[in-house]
Structure formats: structure tokens, C-alpha cells
Design an enzyme around this catalytic site. Sequence first.
Site, PDB file in Angstrom:
ATOM      1  N   GLU A  44     -17.407 -19.991  71.028  1.00 33.93           N
ATOM      2  CA  GLU A  44     -17.193 -19.688  69.830  1.00 33.93           C
ATOM      3  C   GLU A  44     -18.201 -19.242  68.984  1.00 33.93           C
ATOM      4  OE1 GLU A  44     -13.826 -20.864  66.335  1.00 33.93           O
ATOM      5  OE2 GLU A  44     -14.587 -22.387  67.587  1.00 33.93           O
ATOM      6  N   ASP A  55     -15.180 -25.348  55.828  1.00 35.64           N
ATOM      7  CA  ASP A  55     -16.444 -25.895  56.640  1.00 35.64           C
ATOM      8  C   ASP A  55     -16.782 -27.165  55.936  1.00 35.64           C
ATOM      9  OD1 ASP A  55     -16.542 -24.809  59.410  1.00 35.64           O
ATOM     10  OD2 ASP A  55     -16.971 -22.904  58.251  1.00 35.64           O
ATOM     11  N   TYR A 168      -5.225 -21.988  67.482  1.00 33.95           N
ATOM     12  CA  TYR A 168      -6.322 -23.055  67.105  1.00 33.95           C
ATOM     13  C   TYR A 168      -5.384 -24.157  66.144  1.00 33.95           C
ATOM     14  CZ  TYR A 168     -10.689 -24.464  65.253  1.00 33.95           C
ATOM     15  OH  TYR A 168     -12.104 -25.265  64.840  1.00 33.95           O
TER      16      TYR A 168
END
Lengths: 265, 405
Positions: A44, A55, A168
Site C-alpha cells: 500500500e 492519520d 479495510y
Amino acid sequence: MSNLSEIFKNHKAFIPFVVADDPDFDTTVANIIALAEGGADIVEIGIPFSDPIADGGVIQAADLRAFDAGVRTKTVFEIVEAARKQTNVPIVFLTYLNIVFKYGYDAFCQKCQELGVSGLVIPDMPYESREDIVPTADKYDIDIIPLIAPTSGHRVEKIAKAASGFIYVVSSLGITGERNEFFNGLKDLVAEIKSYTDVPTAIGFGVHTPKQAKAMAGIADGVIIGSAIVDIVAKQKQNAPQAIEKYTQSIRAAVDEAQTEEAHV
Amino acid sequence: MKNLTESKTTKRPGIFADTYGGQYIPETLMTELEKVDKAFHTLKDDPDFQAELHDLLINYANRPSLLYYAKNMTEDLGGAKIYLKREDLNHTGAHKINNVIGQALLAKHLGKKRLIAETGAGQHGVATATIAALFGMDCEIFMGKEDTDRQKLNVYRMELLGAKVHPVTTGSMVLKDAINATLQEWASRSEDTFYVMGSAVGPYPFPEMVKYFQSVISKESKQQLKAKENTLPDMVVACVGGGSNAIGSFADYIDDPSVKLVGVEAAGKGVNSDKTAATIERGTVGIFHGMKSLFLQNEDGQINPVYSISAGLDYPGVGPEHAALAKEGRAQYVGITDDEAVQAFEYIARQEGIVAAIESCHAVAYVEKIAPTMSKDQIIVCTLSGRGDKDVASIAKYKGVDIDE
């Protein structure tokens, strides 16, 4: 649809993550090769964004290093092109929707297809907005990898049923970064997803040790590790590839153990 | 899903002019957004909720705010008659309280115990801290480090009210980064926490909700002007950062085509300079902070650093409904520079004895330009979004005056 979901057939997948152009072009190419050789099933690659709201600090810092290196969207494509001369490892991109939007959904997906990039993970694009890009992605056989979170609740069904590639599964609330504790309902969450779809699942957010990787691979079909690898890049800089390959091997072994144990159950 | 959309041709909620708005936010927050959406649309039609909201606006926030005839300015400028909508006279000194009361009531109904918010100039943070104190809720405010430095008084005010202020040190350390940090905090902890979004930005339903709670500004001004002049204004002027006071100032006039709507953006060192926050004039379509709208960004879609003397206006985006009003030509957006805003800060102080927020002074500066070009029988309503006490020290510094804080 890509071939991503095939990778998970009777095989626990390890999906490591690096940020493109962190700290520079050549190191990223070498890191991708090291990940592939260390046993990654899918690599990824993060395309840096100025404001990565999903993030944590480690990946934010990596994005800043990439910007210092002058990263552009086209640089990321060049990195993949360079890596493709040495590896056929499946690749997915992780980036924020604005990057794809500004490049043009069609041009971006076409470029992905040319480079053998199989999927896109877009953390700021929920189910409600997927129609913006899914028809275009389908045209180029690119999977849009959806995220399912511990808070998804009644949304799990519709997200799972629309998924392709892999799903995911977000291990815990909040943002990316190493953690020592995860949402304690992960097993049930994965079981629920399984009740709606055959699309494989991979758990990410916070996983960093081989022991955690084994545990997560025991719950889902694969495990995603980001910040721990990006942290190696932060510390080792141009020397990261060797360290990354070693780390990848350790996670590979742990994930394989989960596979073996599951086969014996 | 209920048909709540602003657009007639799409079934996705919160899409303006078939283009802007929407929901672009991590999955982790989507269930919570759905709850907020449902609660908002249920409660806004609930008489008990409305009574509670009304009571707080009247008895706590000091509404209705005055519609003040600025006689000196009108005479000095020699054109249109100027009325000032005095949001600076609200409790906590800005329009922000209108929206905070609404959202905090919503939070209370959702059983939340903790309010979090971003703040630029600090006015929204102060308003949120104030209502948290009143409701007995915990409160944490995220504010760019750059802004905590230039708005120290508001930081202390928030702390005094019992809030915890987190200086945000990522990115350019201003409003945009404070929103990033607040979204991250909300993604980590939404169970007991409500994000009180301060501007008309973010994912649906925030832009609609903020507009709803701020529309009290235009509802009042319309009635007040009718009582005084028995007519509609010819022009409504308000400053635009994310666009909450402007959308509230415009809301009740959007369907009155004779009323010209003007949003004033912060041009910083100039609309065509690199140091600007004039998003509508200089921005391009993008997706950020949960919405599709106009943003100051580079060709790859990286969000640009923005600049304005005003901590409340230096935001690289704008609320999606403003982008839509601009696209449709219903509202006009103009830029005012730092120098022009500072001049207006002094002008309105001397003319009217009002120290207005530097944000609001962007609108005042535009009124100074446009009023003389209009006739004496025309009327401008200009919103003074906040009071300027918080800005006195930094304007003095800008002017090179040495004062001991």
C-alpha cells in the site's frame, strides 16, 4: 474489479504501507522492493496530502518529508513505474479524495491501470460519496477499498455488500499510529462482515508487533501495517530498505503462523 | 433517507447547486453524523426544543441584536443609508453564540457530556466554552498555535470558562489545522462528545445546521428594517471566512431577488498575492474538510497555506452554500485587504464609537467603498459579526504602536 481478492484465497495476507517519496524517490522504490521481497502480499503506497485527517503524527511527518523532497502526484506514479521494473507485487494507493479529484478521476484510474495499481483506499470517502468515483474505477478494473470502523453499526451491511477487492477493517477509533489495544469487538465485526460478503477483510490502524499481526490475521483475512514501517523510514532514512525487509519477514512469519493455526482448527 | 436536499435533481442530501457540499469524512464518524442529522431534523420541528432555544437566545444571548442606524457613517460617506446589525452586542461578543446554543442543545438532547470545537479568532471557542459552562459540560477547544499567540485574551477567556485549550502545532497552525485536529479528536471519541462546528463548513448536515441557527440574524434584520423603514434593504454585506455570519445574514433574503448579497473575503496582502484568504475569488473546486467546495489549493490538490490579518477569516475553503450562491450569481464575493480592514477598524471606531472585530471590519471597509456609489434612498445592512476588543492589541502592533498587554 481487480484480482486483489484472489490473493486472500487460503492465505493470510500481509499489507504493509509506505509513504511515497519519503524521504526520497530512490529510497521509496527500494522500500517497495524490500517489502515485496520480505513477503508482502500487497504493498500500500500513500500519496501524501497536506491535511491527512485520518492519520496520526508518524504518517503526517512522513508526508512532510515527502513534501520536502518535492513530491507531486506524478512523482508517485514515476515511483511505481520504477518499482514495476523490479517487482510485480500487487499495489494499492492510499490517498485523500482531493488528490484523485484534482488529477481527474478518469485520468487517475487510467494511470493506475497502466501501472498495475489494483485498488484505492480513500479514508475521507464514505459509502455515501462512493458513486463519485466507483463507476470510473470499475471502467479500469480498479477496486475502491472501503473502510469499516468499530462505529459503523448498521452501516456494515451496505458497505460490505458493495465492497470489492478487500475490506479495510479499522482496528480502533481515531487515527493511524501504533497502539497496544484494539476495539474488543473486532471478531464479531469481522463475522458480521462475513455474513454479508465473501470479499476478504484486512485489519489495520495501530498494528505494529508480530504478536499483534498474528492475532489480527487470526481474526481477519489479512493485516495492514503502516505507521510502524513509516517509523522505520523516519529513523533509518536511506538505510530503511534493509531494516524494512527484516521487519517484513518477521511479520510475514507471524501472519503465516496464524494461517497454519487456522488450518489446524 | 428523508428528502432533505437543497438540490432538486439529486437525492444526496446537502448538495448545493448540484455541485457543492456532500459528505467526505472518515467512516469512523459517519454513524455519528447520521445521529446528528436525525436529531437536528427532528428537534428543529419540536416545539419544546424551539422554546428552549428561543428562551436561551432571548434571555441568555441578549437577542434580538440591535439594528443600528449608523448616522455618522451614512452622512460621512454621503450615499446609501447604512444600518449595522449588531451581533457584536450578543453575549460573548459575536454571532458565534447563536449557533453554539443551537448545537449544544442538540448535544444535550443526544446525551453528550462533552463539547469540542475548533476556533480561529477564538470567538467560537469562547462561545462554546460559555455554553459548556452553562450546561455543565466538559469542553475542549482546538486552536492553531499561530492563533493562540495572536489571540491570547480569548485563550485566557476560554480557560477562565473552564475549557481546556489545545494549541495545534501541525500544518500552518491556523484555523484549518484546528479543524483537522478537532475532527481527529471526534473520530477518537464520539461516544460522549459532540463537535460544535463553528462555521458553515464541513460535511452535511453541518452547513445546513449552522445556517439554520445563524439565520436568526437575517430573520431579525428583515423585521427590524421593516419596522424602521418599511422596506427591504438594497444590499446585505457580511464578512466571509467559512461563512457562518454571512450565511446567517443572507438566509432570509436569498429568495428576495431585489436584495443584493455581498460576501467580503479577506484578501490579506491582495486578492492576487500569495498572502490571501480570498477563497471564492481565487479558489478552485476541491474536496476537503468533509465537503466539496472552493479551496485555495495547488494543481495537485494540496491545500495552500492562507493568510489574513484576521484569525477568523484565514481559512482556505468556504461553506458549500456560498460556493453555490457565487456559482449561481445570487451573491457576489469581493476581497478586502489587511490595510483596508485596519483602516475600517479605525474608521468605525471614530465615526460610530464602535470597536468592531477585525473580521467584521472587512465588511465595513466594503461598505465604505460601495455606499458612496449608491443613492441616498438606498439601504445597506452590514453585519458586525463581533466586537473588536480581542483585536486591539494586534492592531496596535500592526500600526507600530507599543502597548503593554
